[in-house]
Design a protein around this motif. Structure first.
Motif, short mmCIF file in Angstrom:
data_model
loop_
_atom_site.label_atom_id
_atom_site.label_comp_id
_atom_site.label_asym_id
_atom_site.label_seq_id
_atom_site.Cartn_x
_atom_site.Cartn_y
_atom_site.Cartn_z
N VAL A 10 0.84 -1.20 0.00
CA VAL A 10 0.00 0.00 0.00
C VAL A 10 0.87 1.25 0.00
O VAL A 10 0.67 2.17 -0.81
CB VAL A 10 -0.95 0.01 1.23
N ILE A 11 1.84 1.29 0.88
CA ILE A 11 2.71 2.47 0.99
C ILE A 11 3.53 2.65 -0.28
O ILE A 11 3.67 3.76 -0.79
CB ILE A 11 3.62 2.36 2.23
N SER A 12 4.04 1.56 -0.82
CA SER A 12 4.86 1.63 -2.03
C SER A 12 4.09 2.22 -3.21
O SER A 12 4.64 3.00 -3.98
CB SER A 12 5.37 0.23 -2.39
N GLN A 13 2.82 1.88 -3.33
CA GLN A 13 2.00 2.46 -4.40
C GLN A 13 1.85 3.97 -4.23
O GLN A 13 1.75 4.70 -5.21
CB GLN A 13 0.60 1.84 -4.39
N ARG A 14 1.84 4.42 -2.99
CA ARG A 14 1.59 5.83 -2.72
C ARG A 14 2.85 6.69 -2.78
O ARG A 14 2.79 7.86 -3.13
CB ARG A 14 0.91 5.99 -1.37
N VAL A 15 4.01 6.13 -2.37
CA VAL A 15 5.22 6.95 -2.31
C VAL A 15 6.24 6.60 -3.39
O VAL A 15 7.13 7.39 -3.65
CB VAL A 15 5.90 6.88 -0.92
#
Length: 109
Positions: A17-22
């Motif tokens: 989830v975080i990787s998709q966002r940052v």
């Protein structure tokens, strides 16, 4: 040199989830580690932390997930924070559950 990282399924989900966002692997790793620390501490105590709200405002919160403090406020009708791709906590100042996006955690005191 071989590096081995021990992670749980929940860590892998949060990292995705975080990787998709940052879109930065280093930042993703840091955020997953900070979230794990925050979640572990909130199970034991009230924690002061800061995160960036969607509006761009920095929010300093005092949150917990200690069963003794949040038990009376759980109604069982909601969806788990991880399923909604957010970090959920009980805001002791407002007496309500709140959440923030996983990548938005700034600092833990």
């Amino acid at each position: 040199m071989t590096m081995i990282a021990a992670v749980t399924n929940r860590d892998m989900y949060r990292a995705a989830v975080i990787s998709q966002r940052v879109e930065n692997d280093f930042v993703t790793g840091l955020q997953v580690a900070k979230l794990n620390e925050l979640k572990a501490r909130m199970r034991r105590e009230v924690v002061k932390f800061a995160y960036l709200k969607k509006s761009g405002e920095v929010r300093i919160a005092y949150g917990t997930m200690m069963p003794a403090l949040v038990g009376d406020h759980i109604n069982g009708r909601g969806i788990c924070g991880d399923a909604r791709k957010v970090c959920t906590y009980f805001d002791v100042e407002r007496g309500e559950f709140r959440c923030f996006q996983m990548q938005a955690l700034i600092q833990i005191w």
